[in-house]
Design a protein around this motif. Structure first.
Motif, short mmCIF file in Angstrom:
data_model
loop_
_atom_site.label_atom_id
_atom_site.label_comp_id
_atom_site.label_asym_id
_atom_site.label_seq_id
_atom_site.Cartn_x
_atom_site.Cartn_y
_atom_site.Cartn_z
N TYR A 51 0.97 -1.15 0.03
CA TYR A 51 0.08 0.05 0.09
C TYR A 51 1.16 1.28 0.03
CZ TYR A 51 -4.28 2.82 0.81
OH TYR A 51 -5.19 3.47 0.78
N ALA A 52 0.66 2.11 -1.09
CA ALA A 52 1.35 3.21 -1.17
C ALA A 52 1.15 4.22 -0.17
CB ALA A 52 1.25 3.90 -2.39
N SER A 53 1.98 4.96 0.82
CA SER A 53 2.07 6.07 1.58
C SER A 53 3.12 6.34 2.01
CB SER A 53 1.28 5.52 2.81
OG SER A 53 1.78 4.80 3.69
N GLY A 54 3.36 7.60 2.79
CA GLY A 54 4.48 8.14 3.29
C GLY A 54 5.66 8.44 2.35
N GLY A 55 6.85 8.77 3.10
CA GLY A 55 7.99 9.55 2.20
C GLY A 55 8.68 8.57 1.63
N THR A 56 10.03 9.08 1.10
CA THR A 56 10.82 8.18 0.30
C THR A 56 12.15 8.06 1.28
OG1 THR A 56 9.79 9.05 -1.63
CG2 THR A 56 11.81 7.83 -2.07
N ASN A 57 12.70 7.20 1.44
CA ASN A 57 13.79 6.73 2.57
C ASN A 57 14.78 6.03 1.68
OD1 ASN A 57 15.98 6.60 4.19
ND2 ASN A 57 14.91 5.81 5.83
N ILE A 58 15.44 6.56 0.81
CA ILE A 58 16.30 5.76 -0.26
C ILE A 58 17.43 5.16 0.61
CG2 ILE A 58 17.89 5.94 -2.27
CD1 ILE A 58 15.70 7.80 -3.50
N MET A 59 18.04 6.00 1.39
CA MET A 59 19.29 5.39 2.09
C MET A 59 18.90 3.90 2.86
SD MET A 59 22.50 5.90 2.87
CE MET A 59 23.32 7.29 3.19
N GLY A 60 17.78 4.17 3.60
CA GLY A 60 17.53 3.11 4.51
C GLY A 60 17.06 1.96 3.57
N ALA A 61 16.39 2.13 2.45
CA ALA A 61 15.99 0.85 1.60
C ALA A 61 17.20 -0.01 1.17
CB ALA A 61 15.33 1.33 0.53
N MET A 62 18.24 0.87 0.67
CA MET A 62 19.51 0.29 0.17
C MET A 62 20.25 -0.37 1.30
SD MET A 62 19.34 0.39 -2.95
CE MET A 62 20.87 0.05 -3.41
N GLU A 63 20.47 0.32 2.42
CA GLU A 63 20.90 -0.31 3.63
C GLU A 63 20.47 -1.80 3.97
OE1 GLU A 63 23.11 3.43 6.04
OE2 GLU A 63 20.97 2.67 6.57
N SER A 64 19.02 -1.74 3.69
CA SER A 64 18.43 -2.90 4.23
C SER A 64 18.56 -4.00 3.19
CB SER A 64 17.00 -2.66 4.35
OG SER A 64 16.60 -1.90 5.36
N ALA A 65 18.83 -3.54 1.92
CA ALA A 65 19.07 -4.76 0.75
C ALA A 65 20.26 -5.15 1.15
CB ALA A 65 18.92 -3.91 -0.42
N PHE A 66 21.32 -4.36 1.34
CA PHE A 66 22.70 -4.68 1.69
C PHE A 66 22.77 -5.58 2.78
CE2 PHE A 66 24.27 -1.63 -1.32
CZ PHE A 66 24.83 -2.36 -2.00
N HIS A 67 21.79 -5.38 3.80
CA HIS A 67 21.76 -6.26 5.00
C HIS A 67 21.49 -7.49 4.65
CE1 HIS A 67 21.12 -7.01 9.33
NE2 HIS A 67 20.02 -7.42 9.12
N LEU A 68 20.60 -7.73 3.92
CA LEU A 68 20.11 -9.00 3.26
C LEU A 68 21.08 -9.68 2.44
CD1 LEU A 68 16.35 -8.34 2.41
CD2 LEU A 68 16.98 -9.68 4.15
N MET A 69 21.76 -8.90 1.86
CA MET A 69 22.78 -9.69 0.83
C MET A 69 24.03 -9.80 1.28
SD MET A 69 22.97 -10.50 -2.52
CE MET A 69 21.61 -9.40 -3.34
N PRO A 76 14.97 11.57 -2.66
CA PRO A 76 14.95 10.95 -1.30
C PRO A 76 14.32 12.22 -0.40
CG PRO A 76 17.08 11.53 -2.07
CD PRO A 76 16.22 11.47 -3.40
N SER A 77 13.40 11.89 0.66
CA SER A 77 12.59 12.86 1.36
C SER A 77 12.71 12.40 2.91
CB SER A 77 11.17 13.26 0.99
OG SER A 77 10.29 11.88 1.18
N VAL A 78 13.23 11.49 3.30
CA VAL A 78 13.24 10.99 4.64
C VAL A 78 14.51 10.38 4.89
CG1 VAL A 78 12.36 9.45 6.44
CG2 VAL A 78 10.78 10.47 4.64
N GLY A 79 15.23 10.62 5.93
CA GLY A 79 16.55 10.10 6.39
C GLY A 79 17.56 11.02 5.70
N GLU A 80 18.61 10.40 4.97
CA GLU A 80 19.59 11.17 4.28
C GLU A 80 19.09 11.48 2.81
OE1 GLU A 80 22.15 13.12 3.31
OE2 GLU A 80 23.24 12.12 5.05
N THR A 81 19.14 12.92 2.64
CA THR A 81 18.67 13.50 1.22
C THR A 81 19.50 13.91 0.34
OG1 THR A 81 18.20 15.63 2.29
CG2 THR A 81 16.53 13.86 2.61
N ASN A 82 20.81 13.88 0.84
CA ASN A 82 21.99 14.37 -0.12
C ASN A 82 22.16 13.11 -1.15
OD1 ASN A 82 24.52 14.84 -1.13
ND2 ASN A 82 24.91 16.61 0.32
N VAL A 83 22.21 13.18 -2.37
CA VAL A 83 22.23 11.99 -3.27
C VAL A 83 23.64 11.75 -3.20
CG1 VAL A 83 20.17 12.32 -4.49
CG2 VAL A 83 22.16 13.74 -5.23
#
Length: 1617
Positions: free
Chosen positions: A1015-1033, A1081-1088
């Motif tokens: 379900y779509a909602s909320g902001g965009t935390n790109i850094m957090g998403a990529m860190e989670s991906a590397f956590h799994l990998m 990115p709008s949440v967490g780190e926003t500096n690309v």
């Protein structure tokens, strides 16, 4: 599903009650969904996504889960907060929903889409909505498949609803991308709040009123600053006579207050003013549903446009409230009795617009403006509206207060006697009063039931009772159109005729159920009430529909009663009676009007005639006509009044002339009013004039594509004829693939050829800008960040001449899905007599197939048979190594797609046979290309993490299409694959925590279920998403033992140990992260940049990262860098109907690896300059290409040939001949496949001649150009991810290659300009560069001299500059002009500057402006040809002087002085014929030295002295009457502006000969000057000065034209400073 209530009221004029027939239409089938519901749901969804992109300040992004109910009201409550109202948004939806009663004309959707975008971007939102509504209804109908429910009830089968909603949403998304977010939000009307609008009389008697309004506005803006009641925008229009304005329209409260502060009471007295024009300006600039407050104490001078004001206000549902500080009972009446004047005029406007007229004293106005503050509150609706004419009509006014109302406000205006508010429990509250306004506001506090207003003996008392309510009703009016015999209803334009069949739609808003309760508000009757509001004329009971929250009704009236209001009555959800009055008074006219302007195309700069038809269904009458439009296009043709007999029709013409540079698509609403002498003879119609440029005729359009071993050269040639009798602009535009490089353009006119040249981007831009500035024609193209690029250029073509454009570009086709695809865009926007596409494919290997799919367009009624477009032929040569595709559509075949001809993509697909596993190597002219695409390789197992953006902006169709693509790719996973999914917004949400799942059938289906539940909602935390991906990998990235445990925190040791062991087992699996987002990115780190660095440090090139950007608002540069820096690919997916297919295609490509770690090993002593290979992975159905050069010098050195032969070959330019001595090259390719390590040795024969070299369809040097193409692409890709210190060298390499091969890349531009113009511009630029260097050297010299002077000054304890004291003589401080005109202005240090000032006859220039005291002096030029002088002479003939703090204005000419004051006198004009000395408002005016041929005037005020010499009556002289002038000011520096003011006593330095030539430096400006002599402007004494030539262009601030003003009183605009 709700029932549609159709109420048939048969009423006769004369107010005779007729039989009422009520017909209830059976509710639509549960198997279909009404169009109105579909449109509402989509618009709420689209707006929710928009709001997610634009979170409110200090708030989290909108969560669509909070939209309860899923309605416009629920959306506004979720975004703006409880108490907000979605009334205007709901109105926009309803206006578009009911357009189903209109029908799309013969216009094609391509035209409609273009027009909607043009109207929206030019601010014509009403028109854009009308056209958009027609388009969306047609789009929805595409999915009905002709169902009976759709044809009869506009109800779509439920199995088609989802597809239709995506189709509608795509239309909105495309429109948003076209017009931008600001225009899009205005189009949807999704902004909250009202417009605060004031129209204020600014004449001298209005000082108190202006002060009161200013104070009220400050209170309002401070009070509502952060509340829902904050105005959405502010409008201010001051007026007097003859001036109206300046207009202020702003969303900034501070700017509005500043604009109010600048309004000062000046001029005039209690005389008629331009009130109507002021109101009209406000109406034109206010949003629909606004209230405008008019404050004045005089009647309107421009009363003749009152009908236009009423018509425009009614159209936009704008109320006008007058606050009069003068009763206006006694004033001069209008000369034409058909026009009201005085107070009656204001009363008429108030009645017609639903406003009111308040009469208050000047001292009480501030209190009266409290109603402004109360009316800004959101959610107020009318509970009762009553007009009492006589004292016997009513003593008590009853009204219902239901549980949906929390506050009651009552306003009574006129002869209202002692009103008292009485609640249901007999609690009383007295009104406060100001003048004839009575007002009271009371909280309900749970006291529901019947309240009333108790009155004494009242007459002419108007009462409006409003309540702040959670729900209300909207009404739209439609009239049955004539002709064609079909029941088509169109939106009411003007007043209905008494005989019209009118349809009123009444729709509720704000309804909702309490949690846990089924109770809802219930409508019981819809009533028509008289204009007085004292009695109901008709009451029609209604029954509830199936959907308790959908309170929607349709009322049909076949005969209209006298003026009436629509009233809705019922019971609220708690059982209390409610009443809501829709405050739109419906009245009739016996005039019918139609306008044909909608069917006429208006061209910029050309006058075109349109007509209004006027049908008189009343008696014989003489009618007055007015025509007014906002953009001043329209002018009435012929007499402004005409007699029209009963039952007849006349056509009245109007000429519409848009300005020459009016933007295409600009719309102007023209209000045409008619008024006769008899009652019911007033009518109006609003016409829409749309500027549509007529394009010159395209005689031919030829697209020729040559494909040589996948490398393509496309030549687009268009011949355009100007078939008009005047010069027109011929425009040429081509849509290019994003990866193509333009290599040339040529334009041919009848007598010249212009060839484009590729240049370094900055240099090209400099020449292009200079060409535009100097009026030279030029075209310019540079790379843009789009999936496609549009090249556009134009040229003016003489009448009956033609021009030929030819554009050439090159590209390399990529193989995906087992095929190559060549796409050409065809968008001529007109049928073309000679249109052709020729594609010649030439390969060294046999061609397996050639396919041409159906022509691809944006039409959504979509899918036809999978056959080539009509007019297509495909032929092969005998060995199938060449093919020819030809497309020759006839005019008829083109117009089958659209009346505008073709608009879309023509696509050619093909593939070649592969006989060798190592692929195909093509060598030619010393270059080679290796195409590697082995067949029959099994897919490699992989470990993949899918990262999916689920932020609020993905809500709606984007999320639906993303789910479709990703669920499809899940089902393509192989059993040996391992995967996981992370959905992220502001937080991350893994499908399975901590582990990767094998791709078993059950886990894949579980993953599909997870994706479908995102379900779509909320902001965009790109850094957090990529860190989670590397956590799994992480366990699969080669990290072992304790290092793994340290990196992955908060995990179970047992799980992580198992994963680490699995990581060892799955070491050979391909590892990848696929990241998809639609935003930034709008949440967490926003500096690309920080995110890129973090990803790089986590990855260290161990995992491939592929990125997908969805939509137009994503940062593709960031995604491309992430992919390029981590061995992956990047793709943008645009919002379209096939977005899911596009996304799936990319996903399938990157998740289907068949070989990894690919290495091409060529003998490095035999080849050189290999192209960079960005990827080492080959996917199924794709191809890798490597190109390079043969190193002939090394080959020849070891060839064994005799020295003479080698010498001759080295000198030869025949590279192919040189290659004949070169031996076969041995090479190898190796990689990792499913079967294990894979390697293959193969030979390259440099002597083998490609059959392409001998083809007539060969691209010149195609292997070399292919190599260069890949080299430039590779270098640019490498530069993207390189360290900063390496980038410049890479960019320089890419630039040099781009220039050598004529490629338009991100570093170059293509410039098209006539050679002679180019030479002139280059010479100008060269001269300017030399001057710049000279000035820099001079500035450095000045800096050193100044430093030396400061050092000497310190040693002598005194400065080198001398400032003249305030007691100095007049001549040392005052500056001005004399003669024709020679300016002499004192500078600091006893220097003087002199210059001339030229211009055109009648031009007005600002001479002096004091920014502190706002004193200004303007002068008007007169230019005359004088005997004995070669050139015309310029003089100042009129001066205006404005002294605001003294409330005085002066106009001086060679004979008279006119003084305008604000003390009640209009003006006084004095002839300067004798000496005079007097004081006015503290300003001393003196006439002296008065003789027949001249006189002098001095005007002295605090800190300022003006001296003016009047030169006149010189008989037999070469001079003409004119003025000489000086000003002496106490102020200096940056606060003074104007031709004189900027220099007055300014600090200056001279460099050069103090008695000859030099440079004068004033601040940062300097220019060449020469010492000369001039006269003092008034005294006539000779003095020395530094002369600056050319209107002092090097020394003045800005440019010469910046000092021009529009009128003699106008303040200058120095915003350029």
């Amino acid at each position: 599903m709700s029932k549609s209530m159709v109420v048939l009221l048969l009423l006769c004029i004369g107010y005779v009650r007729s039989e009422v027939t009520v017909q209830t239409v059976v509710a639509p089938s549960p198997n279909c969904k009404p169009y109105k519901s579909i449109l509402s749901d989509v618009m709420v969804t689209v707006s929710a996504s928009f709001f997610a992109d634009h979170p409110r300040e200090g708030s989290e992004p909108l969560d669509p889960k909070n939209i309860k109910p899923f309605t416009p009201d629920g959306l506004f409550w979720a975004y703006y907060g409880n108490g907000s109202t979605a009334e205007e948004f709901k109105r926009a939806i309803l206006e578009m929903a009911y357009v189903k009663f209109e029908r799309l004309k013969n216009e094609d959707r391509i035209i409609v889409r273009q027009n909607i975008a043009l109207y929206g971007s030019s601010g014509s939102f009403d028109l854009a909505r009308e056209r958009l509504a027609s388009l969306l209804y047609a789009v929805t109908g595409d999915y009905s498949h002709g169902s009976s429910e759709w044809m009869s009830d506009s109800c779509l089968p439920v199995d088609q609803v989802e597809s239709a909603e995506v189709g509608i949403a795509i239309e909105f998304a495309s429109l948003r991308n076209e017009i931008g977010d600001d225009a899009f939000s205005s189009l949807l009307a999704i902004n909250s709040g009202k417009t605060l609008a004031f129209v204020i009389d600014s004449t001298g008697s209005m000082g108190n009123e202006i002060h009161a309004a200013r104070n009220r506005v400050k209170i309002i803006t401070d009070f509502v600053q952060n509340s829902l009641d904050r105005p959405q925008e502010y409008v201010l229009v001051p007026f007097n006579d003859p001036e109206v304005g300046p207009l202020t329209v702003t969303k900034d409260a501070k700017e509005f207050k500043n604009a109010l502060d600048r309004v000062s009471a000046s001029g005039g007295g209690d005389q008629p003013e331009m009130c109507m024009r002021g109101i009209q300006l406000a109406v034109e600039n206010c949003r629909a549903g606004s209230t405008i407050y008019v404050i004045t104490d005089v009647h309107a001078k421009d009363y003749a446009i009152q009908d236009t004001v009423i018509a425009q206000a009614r159209r936009k549902n704008i109320q006008i409230v007058f606050m009069l500080t003068n009763g206006l009972e006694y004033c001069r009446h209008t000369s034409d009795k058909r026009y009201l004047g005085c107070k009656q005029l204001y009363l008429r406007i108030a009645v017609e617009t639903g406003g009111k007229v308040l009469i208050v004293s000047k001292s009480s106005l501030f209190r009266a403006t409290e109603i402004v503050q109360s009316n800004l509150k959101q959610g107020y609706g009318v509970l009762r509206k009553v007009s009492i004419k006589t004292s016997t009509e009513a003593k008590k006014i009853y009204f219902d207060v239901d549980s949906g109302v929390d506050e009651v406000s009552v306003e009574a205006v006129g002869g209202c006697d002692s009103p008292v508010l009485v609640t249901h429990e007999d609690q009383t509250t007295e009104f406060w009063s100001v003048g004839d306004l009575y007002s009271v506001t009371k909280r309900v506090n749970g006291v529901f039931g019947r309240w009333h207003i108790a009155l004494g003996a009242s007459s002419n008392c108007d009462i409006t009772i409003s309540g702040r309510s959670r729900f209300g009703f909207l009404m739209n009016a439609f009239v049955k159109s004539s002709g064609n015999g079909s029941a088509v209803f169109q939106k009411l334009n003007g007043l209905p005729s008494a005989s019209d069949h009118v349809m009123l739609t009444v729709d509720g808003f704000g309804q909702k159920q309490e949690n846990g309760s089924d109770a809802t508000d219930r409508v019981e009757s819809v009533e028509l009430w008289s204009e007085s509001g004292l009695k109901a004329m008709q009451s029609v009971p209604v029954t509830p529909g199936d959907d308790p929250l959908d309170l929607s009704y349709v009322i049909h009236l076949t005969q209209l009663p006298p003026p009436f209001y629509v009233v809705v009555k019922g019971l609220d959800r708690n059982g209390f009676p409610f009443t809501r009055v829709i405050p739109q008074l419906m009245r009739t006219s016996h005039i019918k009007m139609t306008c044909d302007a909608d069917d006429v195309g208006f061209k910029p700069g050309v006058s075109t005639r349109a007509h209004v038809s006027i049908e008189n269904n009343g008696g014989n009458d003489t009618f007055l006509f007015t025509v007014i439009d906002k953009r001043h296009f329209a002018r009435l043709v012929g007499a402004s009044q005409r007699k029209i007999t009963a039952g007849s029709t006349q056509r009245v013409g109007m000429d519409l002339t848009p300005k020459a540079k009016t933007k295409d698509g600009t719309a102007s609403e023209i209000t045409f009013t008619v008024k006769g002498k008899h009652p019911g003879s007033f009518q109006y119609v609003t016409c829409t004039a749309i500027v549509r440029s007529v394009r010159p005729r395209i005689d031919s359009l030829s697209i020729k594509g040559k494909i040589n071993a996948r490398y393509v050269e496309t030549v687009v040639t268009s011949v355009i004829t100007n078939d008009a009798n005047f010069a027109r602009e011929a425009e040429f535009d081509v849509i290019l693939p994003s990866d193509a490089f333009i290599i040339g353009i040529t334009m041919k006119l009848h007598n010249e050829t212009i060839v484009g040249k590729v240049e370094e981007k900055k240099k090209a831009k400099k020449i292009y800008d200079k060409a535009k500035k100097t009026g030279k024609g030029a075209g310019h193209v540079a790379v843009r960040d789009k999936s496609t690029r549009i090249y556009k250029t134009s040229m003016f073509v003489e009448p009956r001449r033609n021009v030929s454009f030819q554009l050439t570009y090159q590209q390399l086709l990529r193989r995906t899905g087992g095929k190559y695809e060549y796409v050409v865009a065809i968008t001529p926007l007109q049928p073309v007599k000679r249109l052709s596409v020729d594609v010649h494919i030439v390969e060294d290997d046999p061609i397996m197939f050639v396919r041409v799919p159906p022509f691809k367009t944006r039409q959504t009624n979509v899918v036809g048979p999978d056959q080539p477009p009509a007019g297509t032929t495909i032929t092969f040569n005998s060995d199938r190594k060449s093919a020819h595709v030809r497309f020759l559509p006839s005019i008829t075949q083109q117009t089958e797609f659209s009346p505008l001809g073709l608009s879309g993509s023509y696509i050619v697909q093909y593939d070649v046979q592969r006989s060798q596993m190592h692929g195909q190597v093509i060598a030619s002219n010393g270059y080679f290309a290796h195409f590697f695409a082995p067949v029959s390789l099994a897919p490699l197992p992989k470990i993949v993490v899918f990262v999916i953006d689920k932020s609020g902006s993905m809500y709606g169709h984007k999320m639906a299409q993303t789910k479709k693509a990703f669920t499809s790719i899940m089902r393509n996973l192989n059993r040996d694959d391992y995967f996981n999914i992370i959905a992220f917004d502001g937080y991350t949400d893994p499908w399975i925590h901590e582990v990767m799942s094998p791709a078993t059938p059950s886990s894949v289906e579980n993953a599909v279920t997870y994706i479908e539940g995102i379900y779509a909602s909320g902001g965009t935390n790109i850094m957090g998403a990529m860190e989670s991906a590397f956590h799994l990998m992480k366990p699969f990235m080669g990290t072992k033992g304790n290092e793994t445990e340290n990196v992955l925190h908060d995990t179970s040791r047992r799980i992580r140990k198992r994963e680490a062991d699995m990581g060892e087992q799955l070491h050979d699996h391909t590892k990848m992260i696929i990241f998809m987002t639609d935003g930034q990115p709008s949440v967490g780190e926003t500096n690309v940049k920080m995110i890129e660095e973090r990803i790089s440090s986590l990855n260290k090139n161990r995992v491939r990262i592929h990125t997908i950007g969805f939509g137009a608002y994503v940062d593709m540069g960031f995604l491309a860098r992430v992919a390029a820096g981590n061995g992956g690919a990047s793709r943008r997916i645009f919002e379209s109907l096939d977005a899911d297919t596009q996304m799936y295609g990319f996903l399938n490509e990157v998740t289907s690896p068949v070989m990894t770690d690919i290495v091409f090993d060529y003998p490095m002593d035999r080849v050189k300059d290999l192209t960079l290979n960005p990827y080492s992975v080959l996917s199924s159905g794709s191809e890798m290409v490597v190109a390079g050069r043969f190193d002939f010098e090394k080959e020849l050195d070891g060839s064994g040939s005799d020295e003479a032969e080698v010498f001759e070959l080295e000198k030869s330019h025949d590279i192919q001949k040189r290659a004949t001595l070169v031996e076969m090259l041995s090479a190898q390719v190796r990689g990792n496949t499913f079967e294990g390590d894979w390697e293959l040795d193969f030979d390259i024969d440099p002597n083998k001649v490609s059959r392409i070299d001998n083809s007539i369809h060969q691209i010149e040097n195609f292997t070399e150009r292919m190599w260069a193409f890949l080299q430039v692409k590779g270098i640019l890709r490498e530069a993207i991810i390189a360290e900063d210190d390496v980038k410049p060298a890479l960019f320089e390499r890419a630039l040099n290659m781009s220039l050598k091969y004529n490629f338009v890349t991100p570093l170059t531009s293509l410039l098209v300009i006539r050679p002679k113009d180019r030479r002139k511009i280059e010479n100008q630029l060269r001269k300017e560069e030399e001057e710049r260097k000279e000035k820099e050297a001079l500035a450095e010299k000045l800096r050193l001299e100044a430093k030396k002077r400061r050092k000497n000054a310190r040693s002598r304890h005194r400065g080198t500059r001398i400032r003249v004291s305030s007691s100095s003589s007049l001549s040392s401080r005052s500056g001005g002009f004399y003669g024709d005109p020679h300016f002499v202005v004192p500078l600091a240090g006893k220097r003087k500057l002199c210059f001339n000032w030229d211009g055109k006859d009648g031009e007005i220039y600002n001479l002096f402006y004091d920014r502190v005291d706002h004193v200004l002096v303007n002068g008007q030029l007169v230019v005359r040809k004088i005997p004995d002088f070669k050139k015309p002479r310029s003089y100042i003939s009129i001066l205006s002087i404005v002294i605001p703090d003294k409330k005085l204005r002066f106009v001086v000419d060679p004979h008279n002085v006119t003084i305008l004051s604000q003390d009640g006198e209009r003006h006084v004009t004095l002839s300067v014929t004798s000496p005079m000395n007097f004081v006015r408002h503290g300003v001393r005016i003196q006439f002296y030295d008065v003789v027949h041929t001249s006189a002098k005037i001095s005007i002295v005020t605090k800190g300022l002295t003006f001296h003016i010499k009047l030169v006149r009556n010189k008989q037999g002289s070469n001079s003409i009457d004119h003025l000489d002038f000086t000003v002496d000011s106490r102020h200096t520096g940056p606060n003074l502006h104007g031709v004189i003011g900027q220099f007055l006593n300014a600090e200056a330095n001279i460099v050069g000969d103090p008695k000859g030539d030099g440079y004068l430096v004033i601040g940062e400006r300097f220019g060449a000057v020469t010492m000369t002599t001039r006269k003092h402007p008034v005294s006539g004494h000779e003095l020395s000065c530094w002369m600056s030539y050319g209107n002092a262009k090097d020394l003045i601030r800005g440019e010469h034209q910046h000092y021009l003003v529009n009128e003699i009183w106008a303040e200058p605009d120095f915003s350029f400073l």
